[in-house]
Write a protein that holds these residues in place. Structure first.
Motif, PDB file in Angstrom:
ATOM      1  N   LEU A 156       0.866  -1.180   0.000  1.00  0.00           N
ATOM      2  CA  LEU A 156       0.000   0.000   0.000  1.00  0.00           C
ATOM      3  C   LEU A 156       0.899   1.224   0.000  1.00  0.00           C
ATOM      4  O   LEU A 156       1.712   1.401   0.906  1.00  0.00           O
ATOM      5  CB  LEU A 156      -0.917   0.007   1.230  1.00  0.00           C
ATOM      6  CG  LEU A 156      -1.879  -1.179   1.390  1.00  0.00           C
ATOM      7  CD1 LEU A 156      -2.665  -1.057   2.690  1.00  0.00           C
ATOM      8  CD2 LEU A 156      -2.834  -1.278   0.204  1.00  0.00           C
ATOM      9  N   GLN A 157       0.746   2.068  -1.014  1.00  0.00           N
ATOM     10  CA  GLN A 157       1.683   3.182  -1.217  1.00  0.00           C
ATOM     11  C   GLN A 157       1.056   4.514  -0.842  1.00  0.00           C
ATOM     12  O   GLN A 157       0.022   4.906  -1.376  1.00  0.00           O
ATOM     13  CB  GLN A 157       2.156   3.220  -2.668  1.00  0.00           C
ATOM     14  CG  GLN A 157       3.222   4.278  -2.915  1.00  0.00           C
ATOM     15  CD  GLN A 157       4.019   3.997  -4.171  1.00  0.00           C
ATOM     16  OE1 GLN A 157       3.624   3.182  -5.006  1.00  0.00           O
ATOM     17  NE2 GLN A 157       5.154   4.658  -4.307  1.00  0.00           N
ATOM     18  N   GLY A 158       1.704   5.201   0.077  1.00  0.00           N
ATOM     19  CA  GLY A 158       1.246   6.519   0.485  1.00  0.00           C
ATOM     20  C   GLY A 158       1.617   7.590  -0.528  1.00  0.00           C
ATOM     21  O   GLY A 158       2.342   7.351  -1.484  1.00  0.00           O
ATOM     22  N   ASN A 159       1.102   8.793  -0.282  1.00  0.00           N
ATOM     23  CA  ASN A 159       1.400   9.917  -1.166  1.00  0.00           C
ATOM     24  C   ASN A 159       1.341  11.208  -0.360  1.00  0.00           C
ATOM     25  O   ASN A 159       1.353  11.174   0.871  1.00  0.00           O
ATOM     26  CB  ASN A 159       0.423   9.938  -2.351  1.00  0.00           C
ATOM     27  CG  ASN A 159      -1.034   9.917  -1.909  1.00  0.00           C
ATOM     28  OD1 ASN A 159      -1.430  10.585  -0.953  1.00  0.00           O
ATOM     29  ND2 ASN A 159      -1.865   9.136  -2.604  1.00  0.00           N
ATOM     30  N   SER A 160       1.243  12.335  -1.038  1.00  0.00           N
ATOM     31  CA  SER A 160       1.270  13.629  -0.349  1.00  0.00           C
ATOM     32  C   SER A 160       0.020  13.878   0.487  1.00  0.00           C
ATOM     33  O   SER A 160      -0.014  14.827   1.274  1.00  0.00           O
ATOM     34  CB  SER A 160       1.437  14.759  -1.372  1.00  0.00           C
ATOM     35  OG  SER A 160       0.347  14.771  -2.283  1.00  0.00           O
ATOM     36  N   ARG A 161      -0.981  13.047   0.346  1.00  0.00           N
ATOM     37  CA  ARG A 161      -2.225  13.219   1.091  1.00  0.00           C
ATOM     38  C   ARG A 161      -2.514  12.079   2.059  1.00  0.00           C
ATOM     39  O   ARG A 161      -3.270  12.232   3.021  1.00  0.00           O
ATOM     40  CB  ARG A 161      -3.398  13.339   0.096  1.00  0.00           C
ATOM     41  CG  ARG A 161      -4.705  13.810   0.699  1.00  0.00           C
ATOM     42  CD  ARG A 161      -5.793  13.876  -0.354  1.00  0.00           C
ATOM     43  NE  ARG A 161      -6.167  12.570  -0.872  1.00  0.00           N
ATOM     44  CZ  ARG A 161      -7.042  11.748  -0.282  1.00  0.00           C
ATOM     45  NH1 ARG A 161      -7.589  12.094   0.868  1.00  0.00           N
ATOM     46  NH2 ARG A 161      -7.351  10.595  -0.833  1.00  0.00           N
ATOM     47  N   ILE A 162      -1.877  10.916   1.831  1.00  0.00           N
ATOM     48  CA  ILE A 162      -2.222   9.705   2.580  1.00  0.00           C
ATOM     49  C   ILE A 162      -0.964   9.020   3.107  1.00  0.00           C
ATOM     50  O   ILE A 162       0.060   8.956   2.419  1.00  0.00           O
ATOM     51  CB  ILE A 162      -3.012   8.729   1.686  1.00  0.00           C
ATOM     52  CG1 ILE A 162      -4.417   9.283   1.422  1.00  0.00           C
ATOM     53  CG2 ILE A 162      -3.103   7.342   2.314  1.00  0.00           C
ATOM     54  CD1 ILE A 162      -5.250   8.447   0.495  1.00  0.00           C
ATOM     55  N   ALA A 163      -1.052   8.501   4.323  1.00  0.00           N
ATOM     56  CA  ALA A 163      -0.019   7.636   4.876  1.00  0.00           C
ATOM     57  C   ALA A 163      -0.659   6.345   5.374  1.00  0.00           C
ATOM     58  O   ALA A 163      -1.740   6.367   5.969  1.00  0.00           O
ATOM     59  CB  ALA A 163       0.717   8.325   6.026  1.00  0.00           C
ATOM     60  N   TYR A 164       0.018   5.232   5.094  1.00  0.00           N
ATOM     61  CA  TYR A 164      -0.384   3.928   5.606  1.00  0.00           C
ATOM     62  C   TYR A 164       0.643   3.505   6.650  1.00  0.00           C
ATOM     63  O   TYR A 164       1.843   3.420   6.345  1.00  0.00           O
ATOM     64  CB  TYR A 164      -0.417   2.888   4.488  1.00  0.00           C
ATOM     65  CG  TYR A 164      -1.400   3.180   3.381  1.00  0.00           C
ATOM     66  CD1 TYR A 164      -2.742   2.847   3.522  1.00  0.00           C
ATOM     67  CD2 TYR A 164      -0.985   3.766   2.188  1.00  0.00           C
ATOM     68  CE1 TYR A 164      -3.650   3.099   2.500  1.00  0.00           C
ATOM     69  CE2 TYR A 164      -1.887   4.020   1.165  1.00  0.00           C
ATOM     70  CZ  TYR A 164      -3.210   3.688   1.324  1.00  0.00           C
ATOM     71  OH  TYR A 164      -4.104   3.933   0.306  1.00  0.00           O
ATOM     72  N   ARG A 165       0.181   3.225   7.877  1.00  0.00           N
ATOM     73  CA  ARG A 165       1.106   2.964   8.969  1.00  0.00           C
ATOM     74  C   ARG A 165       0.589   1.797   9.830  1.00  0.00           C
ATOM     75  O   ARG A 165      -0.560   1.404   9.743  1.00  0.00           O
ATOM     76  CB  ARG A 165       1.249   4.211   9.866  1.00  0.00           C
ATOM     77  CG  ARG A 165       1.685   5.471   9.124  1.00  0.00           C
ATOM     78  CD  ARG A 165       1.580   6.708  10.025  1.00  0.00           C
ATOM     79  NE  ARG A 165       2.336   6.529  11.244  1.00  0.00           N
ATOM     80  CZ  ARG A 165       3.623   6.841  11.381  1.00  0.00           C
ATOM     81  NH1 ARG A 165       4.297   7.365  10.367  1.00  0.00           N
ATOM     82  NH2 ARG A 165       4.252   6.643  12.523  1.00  0.00           N
ATOM     83  N   ASP A 166       1.485   1.272  10.657  1.00  0.00           N
ATOM     84  CA  ASP A 166       1.117   0.363  11.758  1.00  0.00           C
ATOM     85  C   ASP A 166       0.299  -0.847  11.308  1.00  0.00           C
ATOM     86  O   ASP A 166      -0.813  -1.077  11.791  1.00  0.00           O
ATOM     87  CB  ASP A 166       0.317   1.120  12.830  1.00  0.00           C
ATOM     88  CG  ASP A 166       0.953   2.431  13.244  1.00  0.00           C
ATOM     89  OD1 ASP A 166       2.167   2.438  13.470  1.00  0.00           O
ATOM     90  OD2 ASP A 166       0.229   3.438  13.331  1.00  0.00           O
ATOM     91  N   PRO A 167       0.810  -1.675  10.420  1.00  0.00           N
ATOM     92  CA  PRO A 167      -0.003  -2.796   9.933  1.00  0.00           C
ATOM     93  C   PRO A 167      -0.160  -3.916  10.959  1.00  0.00           C
ATOM     94  O   PRO A 167       0.736  -4.207  11.757  1.00  0.00           O
ATOM     95  CB  PRO A 167       0.797  -3.287   8.723  1.00  0.00           C
ATOM     96  CG  PRO A 167       2.215  -2.952   9.076  1.00  0.00           C
ATOM     97  CD  PRO A 167       2.141  -1.636   9.790  1.00  0.00           C
ATOM     98  N   ALA A 168      -1.311  -4.543  10.935  1.00  0.00           N
ATOM     99  CA  ALA A 168      -1.572  -5.825  11.595  1.00  0.00           C
ATOM    100  C   ALA A 168      -2.215  -6.713  10.542  1.00  0.00           C
ATOM    101  O   ALA A 168      -2.986  -6.234   9.706  1.00  0.00           O
ATOM    102  CB  ALA A 168      -2.502  -5.646  12.790  1.00  0.00           C
TER     103      ALA A 168
END
Length: 301
Positions: free
Chosen positions: A15-27
């Motif tokens: 899952l790729q983030g960008n200037s508007r979105i961050a994907y963090r802390d996966p479970a």
């Protein structure tokens, strides 16, 4: 049923983030042929305001993932996030997660950050989160102190006993026999985003110091031995993770047909450090191992 082949994954980024979105802390979990990722979804709105959610995506082959589906409300005074793991308890699914309040646009979660659980019958529809009084019923919620990044694990030597690990004074431990009434046990020197696997009669903990993923081992969940090796995977070659690799979640897929390995899900921030781009660009990545020592990943990116 989808055929799973790790060598068909062309990029370590799921899952790729960008200037508007961050994907963090996966479970992550695998159930009835479906991989489910739960994670922190951070969104920057057009006016610059930032909101955090617990969200989920699904895949049958680790190659294509469904669009993020938010499980928690839009509320900066709560910011439900950092799902630790999902367990099975009394014929229901239980997810542990945190609140990370940033009501006035603060960069990090306030002192009111706490640990919660929410339950589901089907892994799709989730009940309202419930606060965990991890210091015991005699300590009011407002006096428990800042606590984030939970993880639930069953004690293999004490039937019915569950432990909750969470970031506070290193990593703190509380235990319960019903997931409702908790007793504080103590704390251990460790980083954040703890994940623990039971391998035979030993527990292996993955945790996140300032950068990279550390490893600790224990026979009883109480006394831990730090391993010397720090896992940074392909960080030297990954611009998208040059700032930080963190939040490693390891899923035992040794018995999953077509996998037969341990899978690690993690998030990377870059090229700047997380202190610069905390709310944008973060990506969730994947790596795998046969023995929890040597790790491999797709070679692009």
């Amino acid at each position: 049923m989808a055929v799973l082949r790790l060598d068909e994954i062309s990029s370590p980024i799921l899952l790729q983030g960008n200037s508007r979105i961050a994907y963090r802390d996966p479970a992550a979990m695998h159930h009835e042929g479906v991989f489910r990722l739960f994670y922190t979804l951070t969104e920057t709105e057009p006016d610059g305001s930032i909101y955090m959610y617990t969200a989920t995506s699904e895949s049958k082959d680790l190659l294509t993932w469904s669009e993020p589906r938010k499980l928690t409300p839009r509320d900066r005074s709560l910011n439900y996030s950092s799902p630790g793991n999902v367990i099975r308890y009394q014929n229901r699914w239980v997810m542990c997660l945190q609140t990370y309040p940033r009501p006035d646009g603060e960069k990090y979660g306030s002192r009111d950050s706490r640990i919660w659980t929410m339950t589901s019958e089907d892994l799709v529809n989730w009940a309202e989160p419930e606060l965990l009084l991890l210091k015991g019923p005699e300590v009011p919620a407002e006096q428990m102190g800042r606590m984030i990044d939970p993880y639930l694990i069953k004690d293999n030597k004490d039937s019915g006993k569950w432990w909750c690990f969470y970031k506070q004074n290193g990593v703190s431990l509380s235990y319960s026999y019903d997931l409702e009434n908790w007793t504080y046990y103590g704390n251990e020197r460790a980083g954040e985003n703890v994940c623990i696997l039971q391998i035979d009669n030993e527990y292996v903990m993955f945790h996140s110091p300032e950068n990279g993923i550390g490893v600790m081992r224990s026979s009883d969940l109480k006394s831990w031995t730090h391993q010397n090796r720090l896992l940074t995977l392909g960080q030297q070659e990954w611009e998208w993770a040059k700032g930080r690799i963190t939040a490693g979640f390891v899923l035992d897929c040794k018995q999953v047909e077509g996998i037969g390995k341990f899978l690690m899900f993690f998030h990377g921030s870059g090229p700047e450090d997380e202190q610069v781009i905390f709310d944008t660009h973060a990506c969730i990545g994947i790596a795998w191992s046969d023995d929890l020592i040597e790790w491999h990943w797709p070679k692009s990116n």
